[in-house]
Every structure is written in C-alpha cells, then in structure tokens.
Design an enzyme around this catalytic site. Structure first.
Site, short mmCIF file in Angstrom:
data_model
loop_
_atom_site.label_atom_id
_atom_site.label_comp_id
_atom_site.label_asym_id
_atom_site.label_seq_id
_atom_site.Cartn_x
_atom_site.Cartn_y
_atom_site.Cartn_z
N ASP A 99 0.88 -1.11 0.07
CA ASP A 99 -0.03 0.19 0.09
C ASP A 99 0.71 1.41 -0.21
O ASP A 99 0.36 2.36 0.42
CB ASP A 99 -0.88 -0.05 1.24
CG ASP A 99 -0.20 -0.05 2.46
OD1 ASP A 99 1.14 -0.55 2.44
OD2 ASP A 99 -0.81 0.43 3.51
N LYS A 117 -7.13 -0.58 6.09
CA LYS A 117 -6.01 -0.47 7.25
C LYS A 117 -5.89 1.15 7.20
O LYS A 117 -6.17 2.06 6.31
CB LYS A 117 -4.59 -0.90 6.97
CG LYS A 117 -3.69 -0.80 7.73
CD LYS A 117 -2.27 -0.50 7.25
CE LYS A 117 -2.04 0.78 6.60
NZ LYS A 117 -0.47 0.90 6.24
N GLU A 166 -4.26 0.68 13.35
CA GLU A 166 -2.49 0.89 13.37
C GLU A 166 -2.16 2.25 13.93
O GLU A 166 -1.92 3.09 13.46
CB GLU A 166 -2.11 0.72 11.70
CG GLU A 166 -0.51 0.93 11.91
CD GLU A 166 0.08 0.89 10.49
OE1 GLU A 166 1.30 0.56 10.35
OE2 GLU A 166 -0.71 0.92 9.29
N GLU A 172 1.02 3.35 15.42
CA GLU A 172 2.62 2.90 15.19
C GLU A 172 3.28 4.11 16.25
O GLU A 172 3.40 5.12 16.03
CB GLU A 172 3.04 3.26 13.92
CG GLU A 172 4.40 2.76 13.81
CD GLU A 172 4.96 2.97 12.53
OE1 GLU A 172 6.13 2.75 12.22
OE2 GLU A 172 4.42 3.36 11.54
N LYS A 213 -2.68 -3.43 14.10
CA LYS A 213 -1.57 -3.66 13.68
C LYS A 213 -0.53 -2.50 14.41
O LYS A 213 -0.35 -1.46 13.95
CB LYS A 213 -1.44 -3.01 12.28
CG LYS A 213 -0.14 -3.26 11.65
CD LYS A 213 -0.39 -2.86 9.82
CE LYS A 213 0.92 -2.82 9.23
NZ LYS A 213 0.98 -2.88 7.77
N SER A 257 2.15 -8.22 9.03
CA SER A 257 1.55 -7.12 7.87
C SER A 257 2.69 -6.26 7.54
O SER A 257 2.71 -5.10 7.82
CB SER A 257 0.29 -6.58 8.75
OG SER A 257 -0.16 -5.55 7.46
N TYR A 272 4.51 6.92 4.44
CA TYR A 272 3.68 5.97 3.28
C TYR A 272 3.01 6.85 2.24
O TYR A 272 2.36 7.70 2.52
CB TYR A 272 2.72 5.15 4.04
CG TYR A 272 3.23 4.06 4.93
CD1 TYR A 272 4.02 2.84 4.24
CD2 TYR A 272 3.54 4.10 6.31
CE1 TYR A 272 4.59 1.85 5.21
CE2 TYR A 272 4.36 3.25 7.17
CZ TYR A 272 4.93 2.17 6.55
OH TYR A 272 5.24 1.21 7.23
#
Length: 374
Positions: free
Chosen positions: A44, A157, A198, A200, A240, A312, A374
């Site tokens: 992704d 996600k 997610e 992080e 995640k 993942s 990302y």
C-alpha cells in the site's frame, strides 16, 4: 419502564455496538486472515513512497512501473501458501495483472483476501508537541469505502503515528489519534470493511526499551478505550501495532526474547481477547529482525496471548525482492523466488519455527528510514 430501560441501554457502550449487516462477513474475514501460517502483504505504499523504493534501482516512478512492481509480488506462484491478505493502495485496487485480470479478482481466485489503505496521509496535529502529526481522510469516508467494497476489498487499514520525543508523546496526540482510529474503525464496519487499526509508536529516536513499552502501553490503552466508546466490534477487527523496540538512534539492538516479552506483555495489558489477531508492522526493522522478533513472540508460553500474532509487512517482505528485480522483466523469476523465501520465513515465524540459519545474510540489512511516511 421497559421502554425507558431500552433507551438508557443505548447510552451504555456494552449495549451500543456498530449496527451493520456485515458483522458475520467481517468476523469471517478476520479469522481467515489470521489463520495459522499466514500473514499480510502490505502493498500500500503511496506514490511518494514508491519514489523512495524505485530511485535506488534507477526505475522511473510512473503508474505502469508501480503496476509492474505490484504484479511482481502478486503474480508469484505459491503466494497463497504464506499470504492470506494484501493491503492495496487505492491506485493498485483498480489495476490489472500482466494477464489482464484485476488484482482483487486474481487474489480471490487463489484464496487471498484483498484489502485497502483508507487513510489519506499525515498532517500537522495542530497542537501537542512540535512535529507531531495526525492522519486525515474521514471526509466522505463511507462513500469511498462503498467504492472499495464494490471493487472487491473486504478489509482496510488506517495508520496513525506517535514519535517519542524527550521520552514521551503528548497527551493531546494520544487522545486525538485514539479518537480518529476509533471513528475510522466504526465507519469501516458500518460499510463492510473489517478494519486494521494501526497505532504506530515509531522507531525514530534514542529511547530505551522500557520507554517504548510505557508509551506503547499508554497508546494502546487509549485506542482500546476509544474503540469501546465507538462501539467497534472487536471480533471484526485486527490491530497492527509496532513491536516494542529500542530507538533507532539508541545504539542498542534488542535481542528477540526481550523484544518479544515486552511486546506481548504490553498487548496482554491492553488488548481484549475478543480481537482475533495482531498483524505487526515491521517499522524499519531488518527483514531478519522482523522474522526473529515475531518468532520469539510465538514461542512465549508464560504470558497470555489469546490472539493470533502474525505479520503485515511491506519493506520486510519486499525489499530484497525489489533489489533482485531491478525493474527488469528478465529478473522477475529470481525476484519472485526471493519474495517467496521472505514470505516463507515469516510464515514460519508465525508458527514459532523460524530458524535464522535458514535465512539469507542480506536479511540483516537495516531498512530504517528516518521519519518514514507511506
């Protein structure tokens, strides 16, 4: 009195879960993705992230080359032995394989579930500590997701990040990100996409393991509390998170057993057993570290871990294959073998039987990128 009681119940979170006709389908999706020996390929990366991937191999970053890059992994014969789900970027969801088959259709034929990244990237948080960021993308969210569902996606996600600075993260960011992640999960379940949440805590910084564990625990507790308030169906979602590791600038690399114990301990204190699976991000770890740490978690027997613990990964699954490919069709066969090896190593880590002696020397090469987006 009974009518009044029912009204009161609607204000109590345990009674007010997401009302969706997709409940059983999403629960089945989560169970399928987290079945033993399987994990997720996170394909992704944004257009900007592909630029970072392609520059070292001299490959132009255009739509066709991004399609070729995705096809390199998705067309690997035997992918379904190790991969149960693939997270797409929006562009990729509507692209086709070399054989002219839409990528989601190709995956469904081999028993792999298509997913989609639904956030729209980072923006300045507007408050909290300097440099902190929140994630955008909730405007017209359900409308976008209906399009993704129609295209074949069955899970999604959304990523929020937390950068440890001076040993902490602002309370403002912890609260704001928790509310965003919970709202995202709630809306996703309403329209049939099983959400991967997610949060992080980034590897950037010079913090020690104990600091990372304390911040990660605080973040995860806030996220779970927000998920409760929003009535999210825990059986129909996945988490995640980051692994609990030393900061990239600390000068210390954690050994698998200490990272594993700190990570699983944190989850055991925060995550409901109803959640079927934890699909870890690799977050700049080397390919070998990502496998070894996951393997050590799945060997723990004295800390409660009722959820599936799997992967993942993006960089930790694709980096070596990308280097082997070099953007050239004549290297495709070898590159796919490299990718499948990496997928197999992580499949073994999910089962707790990974052996570093079976891995490649290059798997220990650092994949850390400071301030990675990302």
């Amino acid at each position: 009195m009974s009518a009044r009681l029912e009204v009161m119940k609607q204000h109590l979170t345990p009674y007010r879960v997401v009302d969706t006709p997709y409940r059983q389908e999403m629960i089945a999706t989560c169970k399928a993705i987290t079945r033993p020996g399987k994990g997720i390929l996170a394909a992704d990366e944004s257009v900007g992230s592909c630029d970072k991937r392609f520059n070292p191999i001299g490959l132009e970053n255009n739509a066709e080359n991004r399609r070729r890059y995705r096809d390199l992994m998705l067309g690997a014969d035997g992918l379904e032995q190790y991969i149960s789900g693939v997270i797409f970027h929006e562009e990729t969801l509507f692209q086709k394989s070399d054989n002219g088959v839409p990528f989601p259709e190709h995956l469904r034929k081999i028993g792999v579930i298509p997913g989609i990244k639904t956030d729209k990237g980072m923006v300045a948080s507007g408050s909290g500590a300097p440099g902190e960021q929140c994630t955008q993308g909730l405007d017209d969210y359900e409308k976008r997701c209906a399009k993704y569902y129609a295209a074949g996606a069955r899970f999604c996600k959304w990523r929020n990040t937390y950068k440890i600075q001076n040993g902490t993260v602002s309370d403002y960011l912890i609260h704001a990100n928790a509310e965003t992640l919970a709202k995202y999960a709630q809306l996703s379940q309403r329209v049939g996409l099983a959400p991967i949440v997610e949060p992080e805590v980034m590897i950037d910084g010079d913090h020690d393991l104990a600091t990372c564990q304390a911040i990660t625990e605080k973040v995860q507790a806030a996220v779970v509390s927000a998920l409760h308030r929003h009535g999210v169906i825990f059986e129909a979602m996945m988490l995640k998170p980051n692994m609990v590791v030393y900061g990239a600038d600390s000068g210390t690399v954690g050994v698998p057993v200490e990272v594993a114990r700190a990570t699983v301990t944190t989850l055991s204190r925060t995550l409901p057993a109803a959640v079927p699976g934890v699909t870890f991000l690799s977050g700049g770890l080397s390919e070998g570290q990502a496998s070894a740490y996951l393997n050590a978690m799945n060997q723990i027997s004295d800390i409660s871990r009722p959820w599936a613990l799997t992967f993942s990964y993006a960089r930790a699954l694709q980096s070596s294959a990308l280097k082997a490919w070099k953007g050239k069709d004549e290297n495709k066969k070898v590159a796919r073998q490299v990718f499948l090896h990496r997928a197999k190593m992580n499949s073994k880590a999910n089962l707790g039987v990974y052996d570093a002696n079976e891995d490649t020397k290059g798997s220990q090469e650092s994949l850390y990128v400071k301030g990675h987006t990302y």
